[in-house]
Design a protein around this motif. Structure first.
Motif, short mmCIF file in Angstrom:
data_model
loop_
_atom_site.label_atom_id
_atom_site.label_comp_id
_atom_site.label_asym_id
_atom_site.label_seq_id
_atom_site.Cartn_x
_atom_site.Cartn_y
_atom_site.Cartn_z
N ALA A 171 -0.48 -6.47 1.48
CA ALA A 171 0.78 -6.66 1.79
C ALA A 171 1.51 -5.87 0.63
O ALA A 171 2.72 -4.95 1.32
CB ALA A 171 1.27 -8.12 1.68
N ALA A 172 1.23 -6.02 -0.54
CA ALA A 172 2.06 -5.30 -1.37
C ALA A 172 1.68 -3.68 -1.36
O ALA A 172 2.60 -2.91 -1.54
CB ALA A 172 1.67 -5.71 -2.94
N ALA A 173 0.34 -3.22 -0.98
CA ALA A 173 0.04 -1.95 -0.78
C ALA A 173 0.93 -1.45 0.33
O ALA A 173 1.40 -0.02 0.43
CB ALA A 173 -1.36 -1.80 -0.48
N THR A 174 0.99 -2.33 1.42
CA THR A 174 1.84 -1.75 2.66
C THR A 174 3.11 -1.50 2.28
O THR A 174 3.89 -0.50 2.59
CB THR A 174 1.78 -2.66 3.78
N ALA A 175 3.81 -2.29 1.55
CA ALA A 175 5.24 -2.13 1.06
C ALA A 175 5.49 -0.87 0.24
O ALA A 175 6.37 0.02 0.40
CB ALA A 175 5.84 -3.33 0.19
N ALA A 176 4.36 -0.71 -0.57
CA ALA A 176 4.49 0.58 -1.51
C ALA A 176 4.18 1.70 -0.82
O ALA A 176 4.83 2.97 -0.93
CB ALA A 176 3.31 0.37 -2.81
N PHE A 177 3.51 1.58 0.03
CA PHE A 177 2.87 3.08 1.07
C PHE A 177 4.25 3.14 1.69
O PHE A 177 4.58 4.56 1.92
CB PHE A 177 1.88 2.50 2.05
N MET A 178 5.06 2.27 2.36
CA MET A 178 6.34 2.53 3.27
C MET A 178 7.22 3.23 2.41
O MET A 178 7.96 4.16 2.70
CB MET A 178 6.49 1.26 3.92
N THR A 179 7.42 2.47 1.16
CA THR A 179 8.45 2.91 0.51
C THR A 179 8.10 4.40 -0.23
O THR A 179 9.20 5.26 -0.29
CB THR A 179 8.59 2.12 -0.89
N ALA A 180 6.98 4.87 -0.73
CA ALA A 180 6.70 6.08 -0.97
C ALA A 180 6.85 7.18 0.24
O ALA A 180 7.28 8.21 -0.03
CB ALA A 180 5.34 6.04 -1.59
N ASP A 181 6.43 6.63 1.51
CA ASP A 181 6.92 7.85 2.42
C ASP A 181 8.16 7.93 2.70
O ASP A 181 8.63 9.06 2.74
CB ASP A 181 6.27 7.06 3.67
N LEU A 182 9.09 7.07 2.53
CA LEU A 182 10.57 7.16 2.86
C LEU A 182 11.11 8.39 1.56
O LEU A 182 12.05 9.06 1.95
CB LEU A 182 11.23 5.89 2.95
N LEU A 183 10.62 7.81 0.49
CA LEU A 183 11.21 8.91 -0.66
C LEU A 183 10.55 10.27 -0.59
O LEU A 183 11.30 11.30 -0.87
CB LEU A 183 10.82 8.40 -1.87
N ARG A 184 9.32 10.36 0.08
CA ARG A 184 8.77 11.41 0.20
C ARG A 184 9.68 12.43 1.28
O ARG A 184 9.80 13.59 1.51
CB ARG A 184 7.37 11.58 0.82
N ARG A 185 10.30 11.52 2.54
CA ARG A 185 11.12 12.00 3.51
C ARG A 185 12.31 12.73 2.66
O ARG A 185 12.95 13.69 3.51
CB ARG A 185 11.44 11.11 4.58
#
Length: 426
Positions: free
Chosen positions: A117-131
């Motif tokens: 669950a923590a990895a999913t949250a970090a994965f999504m947050t990093a993707d939005l910052l990449r965008r």
């Protein structure tokens, strides 16, 4: 007296987009390669399905928030506030769902479910910052960010390797890498992009939220379709042939991954470039899309030939000799990447020009057709699982042709009109 120093030549943004996607894909590839070697086909299948779930959640937030911040004016206070609120809701909701589902339905230990669950949250947050970096056309900064994330993941795995690598170790490496990526993105962003928006009140707040949802909801569903289809194919293979077959099919996909990463890299560049230049005529943009599709198809053909020829020799490196790669599946995944190359430039252009609902319809139809054909082939015709990527490819090719000829070509004859869409924020 010396004259002014001439500006240094800059590499094209498209090259930076591909390089950034290559580094990002390299990190994912390395994690799955090591999982294949350390966990075997069955363990790789479990890790691939968990990672696929995180990718599905990220695809939704990327379409809803990431695409909206690229096309809409993210510097408008009301729009910015709406984007921030939706981002928080998406990340929080997805990580909570990942925790509950992986613990209760996925039959994972509680500790593993928490890490996932923590990895999913970090994965999504990093993707939005990449965008946000992509929207700023800072693709080369992304290369440095993802290099740092890759190094962090590999360092953690090397530290854990002494006691033997487990599923928890790979999920922890994913988590650490994405946290490092978040920090790198925040550092690379321009100062005005780091500002957290103030809370907005009044009718402007509701109008901004409606504007974001009007555009982003279509894109979120569209981005949701393809990774969900792939995960459903994994479930069909799991039901018909077992967890080992899922791992073997996933290993073949990894072997052909270079073709797909090029398609995704060019796709990220095309979306932001179409958004910035959408006052250009449709005929000009369509010619650019045609060139992009031709280049991508050519590259995919080269990768397909190389991957198929190298599978017998390099396959044991990927699998550590535990199982064999099916050459038919390797070639099929390369053909699948080529089919995505056919539809991506045209679907992206149509979405930026306001046809996102029709693009979504085409995407759903081609995915349902491919998924239905795969289910029929495996459940009733008893064909080998290697045919799955071939069947998925047919629908994508048809959707690309329909999108170009029915959505884009007719608009080339229209007289240019002033844009009524919200302003683009470069």
């Amino acid at each position: 007296m010396r004259g002014p120093t001439p500006p240094r030549p800059r590499l094209p943004a498209a090259v930076g987009a591909v390089a950034a996607q290559a580094v990002l894909a390299l990190g994912s590839f390395a994690l799955q390669l090591l999982a294949a070697r350390a966990l075997g086909a069955e363990g790789l299948g479990v890790f691939a399905m968990l990672l696929g779930s995180a990718v599905i959640a990220t695809a939704v937030s990327s379409g809803l928030v990431g695409d909206s911040l690229t096309v809409l004016d993210r510097h408008d206070p009301a729009i910015r506030s709406a984007l921030a609120r939706l981002a928080v809701v998406a990340v929080t909701g997805a990580s909570g769902a990942a925790l509950v589902l992986s613990w209760t339905l996925g039959d994972l230990p509680a500790g593993t479910a928490v890490v996932f669950a923590a990895a999913t949250a970090a994965f999504m947050t990093a993707d939005l910052l990449r965008r946000v970096l992509m929207a700023c056309q800072r693709f080369w900064h992304l290369v440095a960010v993802d290099c740092g994330a890759f190094v962090a993941s590999m360092l953690l795995l090397s530290l854990l390797s002494g006691g033997g690598l487990s599923l928890d170790g790979f999920l922890s490496a994913l988590l650490v890498g994405q946290v490092v990526a978040c920090a790198g993105c925040l550092r690379a962003l321009p100062r005005r992009e780091r500002r957290w928006p103030l809370r907005q009140r009044g009718t402007g707040r509701e109008r901004a939220l409606h504007a974001v949802l009007s555009f982003g909801s279509w894109r979120a569903v569209q981005q949701f379709v393809r990774p969900t289809t792939l995960n459903l194919v994994r479930w069909v293979v799991l039901v018909t042939a077992g967890q080992v077959a899922v791992g073997e099919l996933e290993a073949a996909r990894l072997f052909a991954a270079p073709a797909m990463l090029l398609v995704q890299g060019i796709g990220s560049y095309l979306f932001s470039s179409y958004a910035v230049g959408r006052e250009e005529s449709m005929s000009t943009l369509l010619r650019r899309a045609d060139r992009g599709a031709r280049v991508l198809l050519g590259v995919c053909a080269v990768v397909a030939a190389a991957a198929t020829a190298g599978a017998p020799h390099l396959g044991p490196v990927l699998t550590a000799g535990r199982f064999d790669l099916a050459r038919l599946a390797v070639l099929g995944w390369a053909v699948y990447a080529a089919s995505c190359a056919v539809v991506l430039p045209y679907g992206t252009l149509a979405a930026v020009r306001g046809d996102q609902a029709r693009v979504l319809g085409l995407r759903v139809l081609d995915s349902l057709a491919g998924l239905g054909a795969t289910a029929a082939a495996l459940l009733w015709l008893d064909l080998p699982v290697s045919v799955a990527p071939w069947l998925l490819s047919a629908g994508s090719v048809a959707a690309g042709v329909v999108c170009r000829q029915c959505l884009l070509v007719p608009r080339c004859a229209e007289r240019p009109e002033p844009s009524t869409q919200p302003a683009v924020a470069p």
